[in-house]
Scaffold this motif. Sequence first.
Motif, short mmCIF file in Angstrom:
data_model
loop_
_atom_site.label_atom_id
_atom_site.label_comp_id
_atom_site.label_asym_id
_atom_site.label_seq_id
_atom_site.Cartn_x
_atom_site.Cartn_y
_atom_site.Cartn_z
N VAL A 61 60.50 22.50 75.44
CA VAL A 61 61.18 22.51 74.14
C VAL A 61 62.69 22.58 74.31
CG1 VAL A 61 61.42 23.74 71.95
CG2 VAL A 61 59.17 23.50 72.99
N THR A 62 63.17 23.32 75.30
CA THR A 62 64.62 23.33 75.54
C THR A 62 65.09 21.92 75.90
OG1 THR A 62 64.23 24.01 77.83
CG2 THR A 62 64.75 25.75 76.25
N GLY A 63 64.29 21.23 76.72
CA GLY A 63 64.64 19.85 77.07
C GLY A 63 64.60 18.93 75.87
N LEU A 308 70.75 16.02 82.79
CA LEU A 308 69.91 17.18 82.48
C LEU A 308 68.48 17.04 82.99
CD1 LEU A 308 71.13 17.66 78.79
CD2 LEU A 308 71.95 18.84 80.84
N GLY A 309 68.20 15.99 83.76
CA GLY A 309 66.86 15.83 84.30
C GLY A 309 65.94 15.07 83.36
N ASN A 310 64.76 14.77 83.84
CA ASN A 310 63.78 14.01 83.07
C ASN A 310 63.45 14.72 81.76
OD1 ASN A 310 61.99 11.92 82.59
ND2 ASN A 310 60.30 12.93 83.63
N SER A 311 63.68 14.05 80.62
CA SER A 311 63.50 14.63 79.28
C SER A 311 64.30 15.90 79.07
CB SER A 311 62.01 14.89 79.01
OG SER A 311 61.32 13.69 78.87
N GLY A 312 65.41 16.05 79.79
CA GLY A 312 66.29 17.20 79.58
C GLY A 312 65.76 18.51 80.13
#
Length: 508
Positions: A61-63, A308-312
């Motif tokens: 959810v943060t992502g 931020l990486g895959n899907s944040g």
Amino acid sequence: MITKLVVLGIYVGILFLIGFVASKRIKGLDDFYVGGKKIGYWAVAFSARATGESGWLLLGVTGMGAIAGFSAYWVVIGELLGVAISWFFMAKPFKRLTDKYNSITIPDYFESHFKTKTHMLRVISSSALAIFVIIYVSAQIDITGKAFEDFLGFDYFTGAIIGFLIVLTYIFVGGFVAVVWSDLFQGIMMFLGLMALPIVAYFTIDHSENIIGGLNNIDPALTSMWGTSDDMWMNISTMIGFAMIGLGFLGSPQVYVRFISVRNIKEINQGRWVAVVFTLLTDAAAVTIGILGRYLFTEAGQDPEAILGNSGEDVLTMMVSDAFPLVITAIYVAIILSAIMSTIDSLLVVASSAITRDFYQQIFRPDLDQKDLGTMSRLVTLGMALLALGVAISVALISPTRTVFWFSIFGWSGIAATFCPVMILSLFWKAYTERGAIASMITGFASVPFFKFYVQNLDGIGKYFEAIDVMAPSFVTAFIAGFIVTKLFPSKPIETEIIPDHPKEGVG
């Protein structure tokens, strides 16, 4: 690294202590599976919420907040509605009925409620639980490996195995009591960690620029609740997909077994406010963390996933490392593990009860004594956990671009689509029949892979169903199937089960 390992060691030591103390309260199978129905509302509320959220809240959810911006708050709205409806309208009638039937598992409740003459409902519910629990637990093990990799620098596979061994140990020793007590401890850690991070991050931001203005500069769509796409129907589909995640709280066994375990109805009246406030604050905080991370770490024109990486999903790691000293960062490692393990332990106990008691004992070996059943339950727990570990590692090897958010949601949706429509209709529609319940369960179970692997790949409409995801359409088809089959094959109506509040309901 040493500081992080010391903090992690203290956290694991607390879990093992909880498991040891809880083991002293295990005197029978009802203690192992539902804590003897003597659990208080604080523990039940935190356990239900910690179980329902899992590692997908902290990483997924943060992502999603980082990638989708304000529209990710639809997840908060959906979850809040799901939790509120569950606790305010469904928990009390369900608790009364399970006490009346002396049920200690969800299949117990179904079989007693529908007065079944066959074991079909037990077989279907046990099979569905086993399959989707393994998928969901494997998603949590996957998150464990990612957490160890991101925060401690461990190899992904080593981290996944370590986390797996930790949670399996205290379940093995203390059963459901250990699960609930550890969930209370872990739920408090989750709550404090999620609440603290956005506050600290806010005060570290240079406020010479308005945050909303800064987000608009990065991408104007981030500040819209109505989505980030130019396609109106895609935005609507995405909002539905986010909001419908909350449907899973309306009857999923790993959540509803907490209502069986609670001491009495009065505890539900008190616990519902704890659950609702916990959901509102933690879910809103998770999305806010992602949004603040997007503001802090990206600029206009940048691909957020490249930063931020895959899907944040690296945003929480980056936020914690940026805002806190090493010792606090180490505590966040334990907080993330808390979110993950609170779900793994609950799911394994529920699935173990389904296979051991609801399937094997009730159908094949009703003469099996408590001691042998307890031993078998632990072995089944071990077997399912190992299978889930194997699935997690296999998926990590096959699909390195997988996302925590949607991997978790697939398992969560399977459990919800199979059980929640049956739970709702059984509580509120007195004409609902066993055949209708079987139709709902089979349809919900089959609809999840159907919508995921077929409908989402169709030209034209597939992309919209991908945004909606599988839970909402599977839920609807299960409802329709149950309604149609009940109407086509009616039976003698079950007496109404919505028992009015009793002035002495708090006594127990």
